[in-house]
Design an enzyme around this catalytic site. Structure first.
Site, PDB file in Angstrom:
ATOM      1  N   CYS A 236      34.069  -3.002  44.881  1.00  0.00           N
ATOM      2  CA  CYS A 236      34.835  -4.257  44.869  1.00  0.00           C
ATOM      3  C   CYS A 236      35.325  -4.605  43.472  1.00  0.00           C
ATOM      4  O   CYS A 236      36.409  -5.157  43.294  1.00  0.00           O
ATOM      5  CB  CYS A 236      34.003  -5.388  45.442  1.00  0.00           C
ATOM      6  SG  CYS A 236      32.504  -5.779  44.487  1.00  0.00           S
TER       7      CYS A 236
ATOM      8  N   ASN B  44      40.761 -10.095  49.462  1.00  0.00           N
ATOM      9  CA  ASN B  44      39.545  -9.300  49.548  1.00  0.00           C
ATOM     10  C   ASN B  44      39.895  -7.810  49.585  1.00  0.00           C
ATOM     11  O   ASN B  44      41.071  -7.431  49.667  1.00  0.00           O
ATOM     12  CB  ASN B  44      38.749  -9.690  50.797  1.00  0.00           C
ATOM     13  CG  ASN B  44      37.270  -9.392  50.655  1.00  0.00           C
ATOM     14  OD1 ASN B  44      36.834  -8.735  49.716  1.00  0.00           O
ATOM     15  ND2 ASN B  44      36.480  -9.882  51.591  1.00  0.00           N
TER      16      ASN B  44
ATOM     17  N   GLN C 267      37.930  -1.058  50.570  1.00  0.00           N
ATOM     18  CA  GLN C 267      36.990  -0.282  49.769  1.00  0.00           C
ATOM     19  C   GLN C 267      36.083   0.600  50.616  1.00  0.00           C
ATOM     20  O   GLN C 267      35.400   1.482  50.093  1.00  0.00           O
ATOM     21  CB  GLN C 267      36.124  -1.218  48.924  1.00  0.00           C
ATOM     22  CG  GLN C 267      35.125  -2.051  49.727  1.00  0.00           C
ATOM     23  CD  GLN C 267      34.393  -3.063  48.885  1.00  0.00           C
ATOM     24  OE1 GLN C 267      34.965  -4.103  48.513  1.00  0.00           O
ATOM     25  NE2 GLN C 267      33.139  -2.771  48.556  1.00  0.00           N
TER      26      GLN C 267
END
Length: 335
Positions: free
Chosen positions: A144, A303, A138
């Site tokens: 996120c 993630n 990101q």
């Protein structure tokens, strides 16, 4: 989210107490780390400021890992792209989960009759079944929520079509929030609702990631996935989350980003890790073990901080350990 201002940076430099001079023996390590993470600073105060933070974090990481070898910790820390940031900068840039938006989309909708008798497998990893795309990054955009949402949407698209397609976070950043808000904070159900109302989302290839807000450029003729509905929960219930991951697929979740900032490997568990959530991730699986009638194990998390973070972009956080990092607080998925 906005960066710390030049004026604030100047004051931080002036007010910061330099307890020790920069360590010349770390010069090569510093250069290598900068090269790895493509860090560029102006000469003088800015580089000295960043180098000081980096050295302090390096000392902290080394101390933690020495203690981990002695059995005092269940995970190792590492140096990553955040190692030259202050705590304030990390909070400002990476806190991207807005719980208040959940109220606008609703939660605690039931998709199936939950049952305490439902047996779940001890091991689940949706990556092995081809449901998960590559790890993405990101960058410095507080997006996120969009990455967590596309991860869940990608998995459900694969489940329904057999095709794994990388979906566009930029489409969500530009179109699912009000103009200028896409890189501030969000909630994955905001993304699910947008795709539902919009009747589609573009692919990453059609609408590539830019890491900043822009005008909505969605192309209806090139939509690649849809969402007819979504489910969202605010249960604080890891048992329910386990059943969903086992039976439904990868699930969007919220966690405490501060606990994960320096994570490198192992199973994250820390009594000092707050359950206050400020980051969105994707649970792609879990491992469970039982000891003295109690269930332990870990969650497997994808993630959106690139492959330099954690285990090639993935992390493991303690499961059945009192909602570690708020992992079981809020979660959801598209239908």
């Amino acid at each position: 989210m906005p960066f710390i201002s030049v004026a604030a940076m100047t004051w931080l430099v002036l007010l910061r107490t330099f307890s020790t001079a920069l360590d010349p023996t770390l010069e090569e390590a510093w250069k290598e780390w900068r090269k790895t993470h493509m860090k560029i600073y102006s000469k003088g105060k800015e580089e000295a400021f960043r180098r000081t933070i980096w050295e302090e974090n390096l000392a902290m990481v080394k101390q933690h890992n020495r203690e981990a070898v002695l059995g005092k910790h269940t995970y190792r820390m590492g140096m990553n792209q955040f190692s030259d940031w202050t705590d304030e900068e990390f909070d400002q840039r990476m806190s991207c989960f807005d719980l208040e938006l959940a109220e606008a989309t609703g939660w605690n909708k039931t998709i199936f009759q939950d049952s305490d008798a439902l047996e779940t497998p001890k091991w689940v990893d949706w990556r092995t079944n081809g449901h998960v795309t590559q790890v993405k990054d990101q960058g410095k955009c507080g997006s996120c929520w969009a990455f967590s949402a596309t991860g869940a949407l990608e998995a459900f698209h694969f489940k329904n079509t057999g095709k794994l397609v990388s979906l566009s976070e930029q489409n969500l950043i530009d179109c699912a929030r009000k103009p200028g808000e896409g890189c501030e904070e969000g909630y994955y159900t905001t993304a699910f609702k947008y795709v539902q109302d919009n009747k589609g989302i573009n692919s990453e290839e059609t609408y590539p990631y830019e890491g900043e807000e822009g005008l909505c450029r969605y192309q209806p003729s090139k939509k690649v996935a849809t969402c007819t509905d979504f489910r969202s929960y605010g249960d604080w219930d890891e048992t329910h989350l386990e059943k969903l991951v086992a039976t439904v697929g990868p699930i969007s979740v919220s966690v405490n980003a501060n606990c994960l900032r320096h994570y490198e490997s192992g199973i994250l568990y820390s009594e000092s890790c707050s359950k206050t959530t400020n980051h969105a991730m994707l649970v792609v699986g879990y491992v469970s073990t039982k000891k003295n009638a109690e269930t332990f194990g870990y969650w497997i998390l994808k993630n959106s901080w690139g492959t330099h973070w954690g285990r090639n972009g993935y992390g493991r956080i303690a499961k059945g350990a009192g909602n570690q990092g708020g992992i079981g607080s809020y979660y959801g998925f598209p239908v």
